[in-house]
Design an enzyme around this catalytic site. Sequence first.
Site, PDB file in Angstrom:
ATOM      1  N   SER A 139       0.856  -1.191   0.000  1.00 44.99           N
ATOM      2  CA  SER A 139       0.000   0.000   0.000  1.00 44.99           C
ATOM      3  C   SER A 139       0.888   1.235   0.000  1.00 44.99           C
ATOM      4  CB  SER A 139      -0.893   0.020   1.242  1.00 44.99           C
ATOM      5  OG  SER A 139      -1.579   1.256   1.366  1.00 44.99           O
ATOM      6  N   TYR A 152      -1.395  -0.475  10.558  1.00 46.90           N
ATOM      7  CA  TYR A 152      -1.513  -0.771   9.130  1.00 46.90           C
ATOM      8  C   TYR A 152      -0.285  -0.274   8.373  1.00 46.90           C
ATOM      9  CZ  TYR A 152      -3.514  -1.027   4.436  1.00 46.90           C
ATOM     10  OH  TYR A 152      -3.746  -1.309   3.107  1.00 46.90           O
TER      11      TYR A 152
END
Length: 275
Positions: A139, A152
Amino acid sequence: MPSFQCAVITGACGGLGQSLARQLLGSGAQVALVGLNHDTLKALQALAPERCRIYTPDVSNAQAIQAMAADCLKHWGAPDLVIANAGVAGGFETSDPADLAVMRRMLEINLLGVATTFQPFLQAMLDSQRPAALVGVASVAGWRGMPGNGAYCASKAGLIAYLQSLRAELRPSQLTVHTISPGYLRTALTAGNTFAMPGLLEPDEAARDLLRGVAQGREHIVLPRRIGWLSQALSLLPARWHDRILLGQPRKPRAHQAGATPIPGLSDTPLQRTL
């Protein structure tokens, strides 16, 4: 559609994983679908029953993933594409001891789960001496930490570094390693977000770009490309300015808050969440 003969996809039950599955099955590939929702996988399998196998292990369970891989290798031989797409997202607050369980589980799935997925296929793919690809879905959140999203961001930053290491190790072989850095995709993981999501991309478009990029040999693929340019532009700002901009945005919902997506394997009880 790029020509892949045999693929394995984790996180195949939703969003990007489902789109990848549909496109690969539509192209005539044999596809092993790995996810936690058996009914969803069965519906995908119905698209091409003779070319699709389904499995429901937890990607952080090495023994279960090794059993899945052994079955795939027995029936189809070495795949030429393994996409470690399974992942979870959620907010994180360091001051809350319960959120330590959230970070642990996120690292188990988003980071360790990728290595666990690749490991049982790696030697067979090398032994086949055919061109093949390992794909890890990271990501742009792994490029820089964001307030309220430390677990995350850490999991995806660690994944990017792991894929860099693996890529270097495999340079002498015909096996390539690809790092995918999506921005915002219209999936269940972003459905609860209340902040701006520039460059929001549909999963089908992201899947097409991913498969095309891997077939072209691109080692780093940003989806969409413009979100990468935006992230890089922001990184040129002094850190204090960058942080101030991010602090002005609403935060990702934390586990058990409204809008949060479930994290498999995370207990609903506060006491157990701290264990």
